[in-house]
Design a protein around this motif. Structure first.
Motif, PDB file in Angstrom:
ATOM      1  N   ILE A 186       0.836  -1.201   0.000  1.00 24.94           N
ATOM      2  CA  ILE A 186       0.000   0.000   0.000  1.00 24.94           C
ATOM      3  C   ILE A 186       0.870   1.250   0.000  1.00 24.94           C
ATOM      4  CG2 ILE A 186      -1.645   1.322   1.388  1.00 24.94           C
ATOM      5  CD1 ILE A 186      -2.866  -1.409   2.187  1.00 24.94           C
ATOM      6  N   SER A 187       1.959   1.226   0.739  1.00 20.56           N
ATOM      7  CA  SER A 187       2.875   2.374   0.758  1.00 20.56           C
ATOM      8  C   SER A 187       3.476   2.620  -0.615  1.00 20.56           C
ATOM      9  CB  SER A 187       3.996   2.142   1.768  1.00 20.56           C
ATOM     10  OG  SER A 187       3.472   1.955   3.043  1.00 20.56           O
ATOM     11  N   LEU A 188       3.869   1.550  -1.295  1.00 15.38           N
ATOM     12  CA  LEU A 188       4.426   1.709  -2.636  1.00 15.38           C
ATOM     13  C   LEU A 188       3.398   2.283  -3.605  1.00 15.38           C
ATOM     14  CD1 LEU A 188       6.539  -1.555  -2.971  1.00 15.38           C
ATOM     15  CD2 LEU A 188       7.385   0.791  -2.800  1.00 15.38           C
ATOM     16  N   VAL A 189       2.165   1.839  -3.499  1.00 13.68           N
ATOM     17  CA  VAL A 189       1.118   2.371  -4.375  1.00 13.68           C
ATOM     18  C   VAL A 189       0.900   3.849  -4.095  1.00 13.68           C
ATOM     19  CG1 VAL A 189      -1.363   2.270  -4.856  1.00 13.68           C
ATOM     20  CG2 VAL A 189      -0.035   0.171  -4.760  1.00 13.68           C
ATOM     21  N   VAL A 190       0.897   4.239  -2.836  1.00 16.73           N
ATOM     22  CA  VAL A 190       0.713   5.654  -2.495  1.00 16.73           C
ATOM     23  C   VAL A 190       1.887   6.484  -2.993  1.00 16.73           C
ATOM     24  CG1 VAL A 190       0.598   7.269  -0.543  1.00 16.73           C
ATOM     25  CG2 VAL A 190      -0.810   5.197  -0.549  1.00 16.73           C
ATOM     26  N   ILE A 191       3.084   5.982  -2.839  1.00 22.11           N
ATOM     27  CA  ILE A 191       4.270   6.723  -3.262  1.00 22.11           C
ATOM     28  C   ILE A 191       4.300   6.897  -4.775  1.00 22.11           C
ATOM     29  CG2 ILE A 191       6.793   6.599  -3.431  1.00 22.11           C
ATOM     30  CD1 ILE A 191       6.750   5.283  -0.638  1.00 22.11           C
ATOM     31  N   PHE A 192       3.988   5.830  -5.519  1.00 23.16           N
ATOM     32  CA  PHE A 192       4.093   5.875  -6.976  1.00 23.16           C
ATOM     33  C   PHE A 192       2.735   6.018  -7.655  1.00 23.16           C
ATOM     34  CE2 PHE A 192       7.867   3.448  -5.610  1.00 23.16           C
ATOM     35  CZ  PHE A 192       8.835   4.313  -6.109  1.00 23.16           C
ATOM     36  N   LEU A 252       1.821   5.293 -11.623  1.00 21.83           N
ATOM     37  CA  LEU A 252       0.941   4.166 -11.907  1.00 21.83           C
ATOM     38  C   LEU A 252      -0.292   4.596 -12.684  1.00 21.83           C
ATOM     39  CD1 LEU A 252       1.097   2.232  -8.527  1.00 21.83           C
ATOM     40  CD2 LEU A 252       2.020   1.489 -10.705  1.00 21.83           C
ATOM     41  N   THR A 253      -0.866   5.734 -12.328  1.00 25.14           N
ATOM     42  CA  THR A 253      -2.054   6.194 -13.054  1.00 25.14           C
ATOM     43  C   THR A 253      -1.715   6.552 -14.493  1.00 25.14           C
ATOM     44  OG1 THR A 253      -1.750   8.414 -12.156  1.00 25.14           O
ATOM     45  CG2 THR A 253      -3.338   6.996 -11.049  1.00 25.14           C
ATOM     46  N   SER A 254      -0.558   7.136 -14.728  1.00 27.85           N
ATOM     47  CA  SER A 254      -0.192   7.464 -16.103  1.00 27.85           C
ATOM     48  C   SER A 254       0.064   6.197 -16.918  1.00 27.85           C
ATOM     49  CB  SER A 254       1.031   8.385 -16.142  1.00 27.85           C
ATOM     50  OG  SER A 254       2.201   7.679 -15.825  1.00 27.85           O
ATOM     51  N   ILE A 255       0.673   5.193 -16.321  1.00 30.22           N
ATOM     52  CA  ILE A 255       0.900   3.930 -17.023  1.00 30.22           C
ATOM     53  C   ILE A 255      -0.423   3.262 -17.361  1.00 30.22           C
ATOM     54  CG2 ILE A 255       1.768   1.573 -16.737  1.00 30.22           C
ATOM     55  CD1 ILE A 255       4.095   2.777 -15.125  1.00 30.22           C
ATOM     56  N   VAL A 256      -1.334   3.221 -16.399  1.00 30.02           N
ATOM     57  CA  VAL A 256      -2.636   2.592 -16.634  1.00 30.02           C
ATOM     58  C   VAL A 256      -3.418   3.360 -17.692  1.00 30.02           C
ATOM     59  CG1 VAL A 256      -4.863   2.063 -15.549  1.00 30.02           C
ATOM     60  CG2 VAL A 256      -2.737   1.520 -14.366  1.00 30.02           C
ATOM     61  N   ASN A 257      -3.383   4.689 -17.645  1.00 25.25           N
ATOM     62  CA  ASN A 257      -4.079   5.494 -18.653  1.00 25.25           C
ATOM     63  C   ASN A 257      -3.508   5.241 -20.045  1.00 25.25           C
ATOM     64  OD1 ASN A 257      -5.941   6.666 -16.956  1.00 25.25           O
ATOM     65  ND2 ASN A 257      -4.596   8.378 -16.443  1.00 25.25           N
TER      66      ASN A 257
END
Length: 55
Positions: free
Chosen positions: A27-33, A37-42
């Motif tokens: 969860i910490s990694l997701v919050v940090i990056f 992550l959102t730009s990659i998914v988009n």
């Protein structure tokens, strides 16, 4: 037999703590990056959309 039961429950508790720690790290990694992550998914969804329109 009592010794084995205590050992089993101690090991189960350690397993739960390990799982909680792993979840906290993930969860910490997701919050940090989050932004990356959102730009990659988009970008992936845009590519899927453009490729599906070609069909």
């Amino acid at each position: 037999m009592s010794l084995w039961r205590r050992f089993y429950y101690e090991e189960t508790a350690v397993g739960v703590v390990e799982i909680i720690l792993i979840l906290v790290v993930l969860i910490s990694l997701v919050v940090i990056f989050k932004k990356q992550l959102t730009s990659i998914v988009n970008n992936i969804f845009k590519k899927i959309t453009t490729e599906s329109n070609k069909i």
